[in-house]
Enzyme design. Sequence first.
Site, PDB file in Angstrom:
ATOM      1  N   ALA A  78      26.901 -49.489 -64.078  1.00 26.83           N
ATOM      2  CA  ALA A  78      27.241 -48.867 -62.619  1.00 26.83           C
ATOM      3  C   ALA A  78      26.212 -48.526 -61.676  1.00 26.83           C
ATOM      4  O   ALA A  78      25.093 -48.275 -62.235  1.00 26.83           O
ATOM      5  CB  ALA A  78      28.028 -47.568 -62.946  1.00 26.83           C
ATOM      6  N   ASP A  79      26.339 -48.575 -60.637  1.00 26.86           N
ATOM      7  CA  ASP A  79      25.491 -48.239 -59.372  1.00 26.86           C
ATOM      8  C   ASP A  79      25.745 -46.638 -58.954  1.00 26.86           C
ATOM      9  O   ASP A  79      24.980 -46.208 -58.288  1.00 26.86           O
ATOM     10  CB  ASP A  79      25.359 -49.098 -58.415  1.00 26.86           C
ATOM     11  CG  ASP A  79      24.950 -50.440 -59.014  1.00 26.86           C
ATOM     12  OD1 ASP A  79      25.633 -51.334 -59.490  1.00 26.86           O
ATOM     13  OD2 ASP A  79      23.583 -50.698 -58.813  1.00 26.86           O
ATOM     14  N   ARG A  80      27.066 -46.511 -58.985  1.00 27.20           N
ATOM     15  CA  ARG A  80      27.217 -45.165 -58.733  1.00 27.20           C
ATOM     16  C   ARG A  80      28.738 -44.778 -58.852  1.00 27.20           C
ATOM     17  O   ARG A  80      29.717 -45.663 -58.990  1.00 27.20           O
ATOM     18  CB  ARG A  80      27.402 -44.882 -57.169  1.00 27.20           C
ATOM     19  CG  ARG A  80      27.413 -43.532 -56.345  1.00 27.20           C
ATOM     20  CD  ARG A  80      27.652 -43.319 -55.122  1.00 27.20           C
ATOM     21  NE  ARG A  80      26.328 -43.881 -54.158  1.00 27.20           N
ATOM     22  CZ  ARG A  80      25.466 -43.359 -53.547  1.00 27.20           C
ATOM     23  NH1 ARG A  80      25.898 -42.146 -53.044  1.00 27.20           N
ATOM     24  NH2 ARG A  80      24.413 -43.790 -52.832  1.00 27.20           N
ATOM     25  N   ALA A 108      31.316 -47.980 -58.810  1.00 27.17           N
ATOM     26  CA  ALA A 108      30.691 -48.929 -57.902  1.00 27.17           C
ATOM     27  C   ALA A 108      29.689 -49.877 -58.778  1.00 27.17           C
ATOM     28  O   ALA A 108      28.865 -49.019 -59.520  1.00 27.17           O
ATOM     29  CB  ALA A 108      30.020 -48.745 -56.614  1.00 27.17           C
ATOM     30  N   VAL A 133      23.149 -44.836 -56.614  1.00 25.00           N
ATOM     31  CA  VAL A 133      22.618 -43.506 -56.543  1.00 25.00           C
ATOM     32  C   VAL A 133      21.471 -42.965 -57.234  1.00 25.00           C
ATOM     33  O   VAL A 133      21.028 -41.976 -57.025  1.00 25.00           O
ATOM     34  CB  VAL A 133      23.836 -42.489 -56.684  1.00 25.00           C
ATOM     35  CG1 VAL A 133      24.042 -42.484 -58.386  1.00 25.00           C
ATOM     36  CG2 VAL A 133      23.730 -41.181 -56.343  1.00 25.00           C
TER      37      VAL A 133
END
Length: 384
Positions: A254-256, A264, A96
Amino acid sequence: MTPLTSLRTSEDEIEIINQLLLPHTTEWLPINSIPDAYDAIKSMKIRGAPAIASLASLSIAQNLSRVLKESPPPKYSGAHLDPLLDYLFTSRPTAVNLGAAIKRLRGKLDLLVKNGWEDTRALAQEIIKEARLVADEDVDRNRLMSKHGAEWLLADIAKHEKELENGKTNVLTVCNTGSLATSGYGTALGLITHLFETGNLNNAYYTQTAPYHQGSRLTSFELISLGAPSVMICDTMVGSLFQRFNIHAVVVGADRIAKNGDTANKIGTYNAAVLAARHKIPFIVVAPVSTVDLDIPNGSYIPIEQRAAIEACLVRGALHPISPATTDPAQAVVMMTPSNIDLVSGVYNPSFDVTPAELITAIVTEKGVAVKDGAAEFDLSSIV
Ligand SMILES: CSC[C@H]1O[C@H](OP(=O)(O)O)[C@H](O)[C@@H]1O
């Protein structure tokens, strides 16, 4: 030694390390246009949620700066910038940070135009400044969140009177979340770096993280460059590690992060979280505020990128795929969302998985540390 980073700039010049060639070759690639930036992100020459956002923002600044040199510069409005921002946004959907950076630049433009900024040159200069801030803010933010996370972990170990090893901690991480995934220092690997720099790290364990091998290629490169004690394990060895070694925490990036704390991150993170819960090992997520997506209530709304099947069949440096499994792109899941989970390919290759909040002990940002205090989900309001 020059601090490791994923990218470097000089005036309007941008260069990234081609991470597809690491650790054996350090090649700096020039990024001369927004399509160059899109390709570098899409092909994972540069990867890591914060690094992706930094490159996208810097490529926008580069574009604006070059157009300003034309005379007379065109009349600015969203019309020039919007399609470029939309195009970059589609490069990788799960992280995000990229979307947050693009939303930030679009918001800055709208605010300036709304406040009557008619002077094209001045308006563009303001956008350029904001775009460069996205990259420049990253390193200090990473150091801060790493300190928050390391201090919380050491306090938690002391509170529960856990036995240290050689008076120090053993932690496991997944993927690469260091300087190569950011503009410097890193997030989860930044926490590990802080433990090392303060004399509190006995061993940093990390998974290879197939199929891209962010662990065996990139995290190993960073920890060895740092001189930190480290041990690589295959992705299948996490359970055995927890059975046989005294691991004090699992620390991941984390990516989102959804509003309730569902997170995620790189594929394999969920596996580690389930095993950590089984062995009562704290599971800590470390990420900047720009990774938190308060617009989605839980992890089921996070789009999960599927990478090309061939990438799961290639061993970097090998001449041929390791498997006869079909790699026909026509037979593949393109994206996993709540409405599309049909698996039709001979190779299942999701780039991320979602760890539910119930399996996460703490979430750390540059604003502080959130814990659940017995609740099933997080209230992230104190750290965003
Ligand atoms: C601080 S990097 C966050 C995140 O990005 C990595 O994914 P990728 O290498 O595919 O860009 C990994 O999930 C890291 O945890």
